[in-house]
Scaffold this motif. Structure first.
Motif, short mmCIF file in Angstrom:
data_model
loop_
_atom_site.label_atom_id
_atom_site.label_comp_id
_atom_site.label_asym_id
_atom_site.label_seq_id
_atom_site.Cartn_x
_atom_site.Cartn_y
_atom_site.Cartn_z
N UNK A 1 13.40 14.72 -0.11
CA UNK A 1 12.22 14.63 -1.02
C UNK A 1 11.50 12.87 -1.39
N UNK A 2 10.32 12.74 -0.47
CA UNK A 2 9.95 11.31 -0.61
C UNK A 2 9.56 11.41 -2.55
N UNK A 3 10.49 9.81 -2.50
CA UNK A 3 9.95 8.99 -3.89
C UNK A 3 8.65 8.75 -3.44
N UNK A 4 7.84 8.67 -3.82
CA UNK A 4 6.56 8.26 -3.77
C UNK A 4 6.77 6.62 -4.09
N UNK A 5 6.56 5.37 -3.41
CA UNK A 5 6.26 4.60 -4.07
C UNK A 5 5.06 3.06 -4.42
N UNK A 6 3.85 4.73 -3.86
CA UNK A 6 2.97 3.58 -4.40
C UNK A 6 2.28 3.18 -2.77
N UNK A 7 0.68 2.61 -2.38
CA UNK A 7 0.50 1.96 -1.09
C UNK A 7 -0.73 0.29 -1.18
N UNK A 8 -0.45 0.20 -0.48
CA UNK A 8 -1.47 -0.76 -0.67
C UNK A 8 -1.96 -1.79 0.80
N UNK A 9 -3.06 -2.80 0.00
CA UNK A 9 -3.92 -3.05 1.72
C UNK A 9 -4.36 -4.06 1.33
N UNK A 10 -4.20 -5.25 2.07
CA UNK A 10 -4.88 -6.52 1.23
C UNK A 10 -6.28 -7.29 2.41
N UNK A 11 -6.75 -7.77 1.14
CA UNK A 11 -8.81 -7.39 2.01
C UNK A 11 -8.54 -9.69 1.74
N UNK A 12 -8.54 -10.09 3.29
CA UNK A 12 -8.80 -11.71 2.83
C UNK A 12 -7.18 -11.73 2.70
N UNK A 13 -7.26 -13.61 1.98
CA UNK A 13 -6.73 -13.63 1.80
C UNK A 13 -5.75 -13.88 -0.08
N UNK A 14 -6.74 -13.62 -0.18
CA UNK A 14 -6.24 -13.80 -1.88
C UNK A 14 -6.34 -12.51 -2.59
N UNK A 15 -6.96 -11.45 -2.01
CA UNK A 15 -7.67 -10.06 -3.02
C UNK A 15 -6.79 -8.94 -2.72
N UNK A 16 -6.52 -8.34 -2.75
CA UNK A 16 -5.67 -7.42 -2.22
C UNK A 16 -6.29 -6.15 -3.34
N UNK A 17 -6.33 -4.79 -3.02
CA UNK A 17 -5.58 -3.32 -4.07
C UNK A 17 -4.20 -2.69 -3.55
#
Lengths: 438, 438
Positions: free
Chosen positions: A344-360
């Motif tokens: 069973x997968x325990x979803x820890x979320x996902x993220x991505x970085x945009x440039x050097x000081x921003x991310x989602x």
């Protein structure tokens, strides 16, 4: 009698499985990989843009298993599986198994576009990343020697195919490079009008992420000067012109191909075992359907048995890590005569970085969408602590700090294979084959 | 009118000359190099043995001259000098000069042994060092898969040709690798009987150093288990057998060639200008004899006018640095109508490291011979502070500290050029040529 466990692939899945079994003398573990190192794919784009050294995101496999008597490493390339004889044939020998685990990951998907494959720059392996760094730096140097503006432009125009995390991250990095390093160090290229295009087939960037994150990424990239083309498909590339499905084209010598991945078909595994994207269909404990004693974990498999993910899990590091650990536990349970536990997968979320000081970042529990500096800060620490060992962490932290404070990315070395390397390697391969034996 | 200064070669000599002229608007300085980086040769052997990252000993040339308006970098390869027209022809363009400075260094001398050249591993460029790391690690992996002891031995036997500083340093490193990393991480190779031979043509190691240093180096290497063969010449190598002049041979797949260097002959420079070892004969201000406006500094030249060095200076970093600086001063004097100053070498001594905690150092003023830990400590700091910038220093200091305390060299990645790199590069070279212009 020790169970012979052969693991093909030293990525997140394979390494985590091997780590949980190494030291348990019930098993004789052999990890097979084409490379002698494990690497951290989420930071590959930083190697390709010269922000990190390869050694910051890699680690020699043998070092990870130092002192584990039941662990063996075999540097080799899988050629064929022979399920009837329970053995694998490698390019440099054969190995018998009791359990075979295919943790073979994926490869770049060129969608059958041969010409494009010959000219585009892929972004999947460490070699790809170093090659990209070398090629792009050479293009900049070449551009710096061209006086004619319109002739020079295609050398400087960057086209990124694919708006997933890799495409978004690379586009952001290019925008920063253009505004910092290139402006400061290539006076010849001032106001050369270099453009960065991010071409995405679908209607949104970062498609598996939340609407909020997608919109934030789009807006941020546009503010950084990236020209994002949505609902646009690349259909061909001859090294000079990126052809789009809408009939238009972009003149560019630099197409980065980050559009998608596909599994690898191996000889000896029945074709019925493969599902969409050449992923191996596995049951709830990751056994490949239709064959005995063969398992698959990580990106190379697809599992329809997790109620929360009826369409299969996303191809993410966390899934691979958790599947590797779960399978190790199950092997131990099976040895004890206990019932194995369904994955069973325990979803820890996902993220991505945009440039050097921003991310989602999208976090499922509690449900949260973060963006901007705070998401970037979280991204930084999660990735830093996910690096495989202490030494990588210090090295990377050091590089990032310098980069952050100085805006100075200094890993811009063009290191090309010398002729003698090529020669040595041909010689090597030949001699190695002559000496192959089990 | 700005004087156009073309410097060929971004080593110690060329970089120091360029640094002293950059910022002085009387000159328009163009530095030409095949590579886009400057590197620190004294630590090359640490890259080749996996103790340092390439980025620790290298630095992008453009970054060094950031913001200097009269400085230009041209990545290219010298093909021909045309003294009559005062221009150089590169592989990707032509450049006119008022002053041309050949700071072209040296290349590995194979003494015309073609077969040996095809199979031995040179140790001169950064590419050589990385290639050596890759090849040797692949040999270890190959050896780990061979069960037969005598068949395996040639894969593990290391032969180093040449007992100068490079040969001594590499031999010492191999001895340490054998005792630490290999013992811990290649359980398959326990007691494999791997041997390390240092083969030297002359009667002593480190021939330009003091007797004391020579004897200390010999004794130390022998204690570490290196088999030092003095008065022994290598006459051929076919990739399997190192043939010696005394009729004997050593079975080995690994011959490191550190026997000597030679200058490079360029088209357009009269052959009378070359002295022994293909070094350009220069006068007391480093002007090449017999041609106007062409100078040579560093390892590529030989100067018989320094009273303390009637046979010419040794090919050392300090000579190159001092010649570069002196020539820059002389160019400025000439512009002012002053008399240029003859070059005099200020000998700061020489040193060599043996393994990870021993070294030898000869210091001329006051006359001192140091050896052992204290010499190693001095070696460490001199080399650390000679690195080109702050960031390299921190990185290297960090690597060395970790290595010293953990005896754990972890930069053991086999990174091979992928096929796509080769393809990109062929494409690159072709397209670049098409666009060449001045």
């Amino acid at each position: 009698m020790q169970k012979r466990v052969i693991i093909i692939g030293g990525g997140f899945a394979g390494i985590n499985l091997a780590k949980c079994l190494a030291g348990d003398s019930q098993f004789k573990v052999t990890l097979v990989d084409k490379n002698n190192y494990n690497f951290f794919p989420p930071l590959l784009y930083q190697v390709s843009t010269g922000y990190l050294d390869p050694s910051s995101i890699t680690y020699p496999i043998r070092n990870l298993f130092r002192g584990k008597k039941n662990f063996h490493f075999w540097m080799g390339d899988l050629q064929e599986v022979v399920p009837q004889q329970k053995k694998v044939i490698l390019d440099n020998g054969e190995l018998p198994y009791d359990y075979l685990i295919m943790a073979t990951g994926t490869q770049t998907n060129f969608f059958g576009l041969e010409q494009l494959k010959n000219h585009a720059i892929p972004m999947k392996t460490l070699e790809d990343a170093l090659s990209m760094r070398n090629v792009l730096l050479q293009r900049l140097e070449a551009a710096s020697r061209i006086k004619d503006r319109s002739e020079r432009l295609p050398w400087l125009t960057m086209v990124i195919g694919g708006g997933g995390p890799t495409g978004v991250e690379i586009s952001g990095m290019f925008a920063e490079l253009r505004n910092n390093t290139i402006r400061k160090e290539f006076p010849e290229l001032q106001d050369a009008g270099a453009r960065i295009y991010l071409v995405n087939g679908g209607n949104e960037l970062l498609s598996p992420m939340s609407k909020k994150s997608q919109e934030y990424a789009l807006k941020s990239l546009q503010e950084m000067g990236v020209e994002v083309m949505l609902n646009t498909r690349i259909i061909d590339y001859d090294g000079e012109k990126v052809s789009l499905k809408n009939g238009k084209y972009i003149r560019s010598k630099n197409l980065i191909w980050a559009t998608g991945v596909t599994g690898i078909i191996f000889k000896g595994i029945p074709s019925e075992a493969y599902a969409r994207g050449n992923r191996l269909k596995v049951n709830e404990i990751n056994k490949v359907e239709g064959v005995d004693s063969i398992f698959s974990i990580g990106d190379s498999c697809i599992q329809y048995t997790d109620p929360a993910f009826p369409e299969g899990h996303p191809q993410l590091a966390q899934v691979a890590i958790q599947q590797g650990k779960n399978l190790a536990k199950n092997f131990k349970k099976i040895e004890k005569g206990e019932h194995p536990k369904a994955f069973r997968y325990n979803d820890k979320g996902s993220m991505a970085i945009i440039g050097s000081i921003k991310a989602v970042a999208d976090i499922p529990k509690p449900k949260l969408h973060l963006s901007g500096f705070i998401a970037w800060f979280i991204w930084l620490f999660i990735h830093l602590f996910s690096l495989i060992n202490y030494r990588n962490r210090i090295r990377t932290f050091y590089n990032w700090s310098i980069e952050y404070f100085t805006k100075n990315q200094d890993l811009r070395l063009i290191i090309r294979p010398s002729k003698s390397v090529a020669r040595q390697e041909i010689h090597e391969t030949k001699s190695e084959k002559e000496h192959s034996r089990i």
